[in-house]
Design an enzyme around this catalytic site. Structure first.
Site, short mmCIF file in Angstrom:
data_model
loop_
_atom_site.label_atom_id
_atom_site.label_comp_id
_atom_site.label_asym_id
_atom_site.label_seq_id
_atom_site.Cartn_x
_atom_site.Cartn_y
_atom_site.Cartn_z
N TYR A 165 1.03 -0.88 -0.01
CA TYR A 165 0.27 0.40 0.33
C TYR A 165 0.60 1.22 0.28
CZ TYR A 165 -4.40 2.70 0.71
OH TYR A 165 -5.84 3.33 0.67
N LYS A 172 -3.30 8.44 2.34
CA LYS A 172 -4.46 7.89 3.05
C LYS A 172 -4.23 9.16 4.22
CE LYS A 172 -7.21 6.61 0.29
NZ LYS A 172 -8.44 7.07 -1.22
P1 NAD Z 1 -11.85 3.19 -8.77
O1 NAD Z 1 -11.67 3.50 -9.62
O2 NAD Z 1 -13.49 3.10 -9.36
O3 NAD Z 1 -12.17 5.48 -8.43
C1 NAD Z 1 -11.04 5.63 -8.17
C2 NAD Z 1 -11.73 6.87 -9.32
O4 NAD Z 1 -10.50 7.96 -8.91
C3 NAD Z 1 -11.64 6.88 -10.87
O5 NAD Z 1 -13.08 7.39 -11.02
C4 NAD Z 1 -10.40 7.79 -11.30
O6 NAD Z 1 -11.62 8.77 -12.63
C5 NAD Z 1 -10.33 8.88 -10.01
N1 NAD Z 1 -9.37 10.02 -10.10
C6 NAD Z 1 -8.32 9.14 -10.56
N2 NAD Z 1 -7.05 9.97 -10.53
C7 NAD Z 1 -7.95 10.66 -10.86
C8 NAD Z 1 -8.00 12.79 -11.34
N3 NAD Z 1 -6.57 13.19 -11.10
N4 NAD Z 1 -8.77 13.71 -11.55
C9 NAD Z 1 -10.02 13.20 -11.09
N5 NAD Z 1 -10.45 11.95 -10.68
C10 NAD Z 1 -9.44 10.46 -10.76
O7 NAD Z 1 -12.23 3.10 -7.19
P2 NAD Z 1 -12.03 3.01 -6.24
O8 NAD Z 1 -11.92 1.61 -5.68
O9 NAD Z 1 -13.86 3.26 -6.04
O10 NAD Z 1 -12.05 3.76 -5.95
C11 NAD Z 1 -12.61 4.83 -5.06
C12 NAD Z 1 -11.49 6.16 -3.27
O11 NAD Z 1 -12.51 4.57 -2.88
C13 NAD Z 1 -10.37 5.74 -3.80
O12 NAD Z 1 -10.02 7.45 -2.64
C14 NAD Z 1 -10.04 4.35 -2.89
O13 NAD Z 1 -8.61 4.56 -2.76
C15 NAD Z 1 -10.80 4.25 -2.06
N6 NAD Z 1 -10.71 3.07 -1.41
C16 NAD Z 1 -10.87 1.68 -2.09
C17 NAD Z 1 -11.18 1.01 -1.47
C18 NAD Z 1 -10.77 -0.49 -2.24
O14 NAD Z 1 -10.27 -1.27 -1.76
N7 NAD Z 1 -11.24 -0.75 -3.83
C19 NAD Z 1 -11.14 0.51 -0.18
C20 NAD Z 1 -10.93 1.87 0.73
C21 NAD Z 1 -11.30 3.13 -0.51
#
Ligand code: NAD
Length: 273
Positions: A165, A172
């Site tokens: 990570y 984060k």
């Molecule tokens: P995802 O890939 O569907 O979403 C990530 C989003 O970030 C995408 O829509 C992407 O377009 C956007 N993004 C990245 N760079 C960008 C930029 N420069 N400008 C605008 N948008 C940008 O994946 P997700 O898992 O839905 O992630 C969403 C959030 O949830 C993130 O912050 C991720 O760290 C967090 N998260 C994910 C998990 C997991 O296991 N998937 C767990 C905890 C937290």
């Protein structure tokens, strides 16, 4: 799978308007949250990262009857200004913000944090994954004339060490600290700012982390509930925090991970342990 999610319908968000940032496809956490908010009567606008994502996001947005889709790279101040200007023009104000955005170079989400982290990607990861919440929140707050709720998405790697990570954990941690300072500044205006620390989910973002799928499996096996984190659970928490149900809760990081975060040593299931 997206089509297995079931979001309770109701009127909790009737009359509320808000922006969802971070839908990339139907597995995105932002999309799960958007569906729950829409099912409770919210009117939604969406930003998407760039042209390449537009054709994936548009059918989703249209499927819930939303009309406003704005291109917005979170590192681009002009696009941020234009997106919030458009929302002000259209609605005159807003009630909630969902920030679900993160990025890091995947070549650095593996192996040694010390050896693999470059200055360039460290700063970019912080910019997109932490500062963008401040940048969007500052603009959203000006439109939340009657108070409101802001929610971002974090992960346990902010607090504790996990394989791969790496720099994303550092970002984060910064995001969670940003949440508290934003909550301090915006609290007197009736604006609540919170983070959801979600369990590992099968999305595009986790595919960029070496061994990301393993995090899902470990999450399930170690969690108190012995199950995957559900999109319904994350979306339900976001609904609570974005709505008036979340009144008085601010500056908080809420874990929605089936109890994974409290486990130091997992149970083996042996009745005598
Ligand atoms: P995802 O890939 O569907 O979403 C990530 C989003 O970030 C995408 O829509 C992407 O377009 C956007 N993004 C990245 N760079 C960008 C930029 N420069 N400008 C605008 N948008 C940008 O994946 P997700 O898992 O839905 O992630 C969403 C959030 O949830 C993130 O912050 C991720 O760290 C967090 N998260 C994910 C998990 C997991 O296991 N998937 C767990 C905890 C937290």
């Amino acid at each position: 799978m997206a089509d297995e999610w079931v979001f309770p319908k109701g009127e909790i968000m009737r009359g509320k308007r808000g922006l969802v940032m971070g839908v990339a496809n139907s597995n995105s956490i932002a999309w799960g949250i958007a569906q729950q908010l829409a099912a409770q009567g919210a009117e939604l606008a969406f930003t998407y990262q760039g042209e390449a994502l537009e054709k994936r996001v548009r059918p989703l947005v249209e499927s819930i009857g939303a009309k406003t889709m704005l291109e917005c790279d979170a590192t681009n101040d002009e696009q941020l200004d234009a997106a919030f200007a458009q929302i002000e023009k259209q609605w005159g104000g807003m009630d909630f913000l969902v920030h679900s955005i993160a990025f890091s170079d995947k070549s650095e989400l593996k192996g040694s944090f010390v050896e693999n982290t470059t200055r360039e990607n460290f700063l970019r990861t912080m910019d997109i994954s932490a500062f963008s919440f401040v940048a969007a929140g500052k603009r959203a707050a000006k439109l939340m004339k009657n108070g409101g709720g802001m929610v971002t998405l974090s992960y346990l790697g902010a607090e504790r060490v996990l394989p791969s990570y790496n720099v994303m954990g550092v970002a984060k941690a910064a995001l969670e600290a940003c949440t508290r300072y934003m909550a301090r500044d915006l609290g007197p205006s009736g604006i609540r700012v919170n983070a959801i620390s979600a369990g590992a989910m099968r999305t595009l973002a986790i595919a960029g982390i070496q061994g990301g799928r393993g995090l899902i499996q470990t999450g399930r096996e170690w969690s108190l509930m012995k199950e995957d984190t559900s999109m319904e659970g994350i979306a339900g928490c976001a609904l609570w925090l974005c709505s008036d149900l979340g009144r008085s809760t601010t500056g908080e990081v809420i874990h929605v991970d089936a109890g994974f975060h409290v486990v130091a040593v997992p149970s083996t299931g042996d009745a005598n342990e």
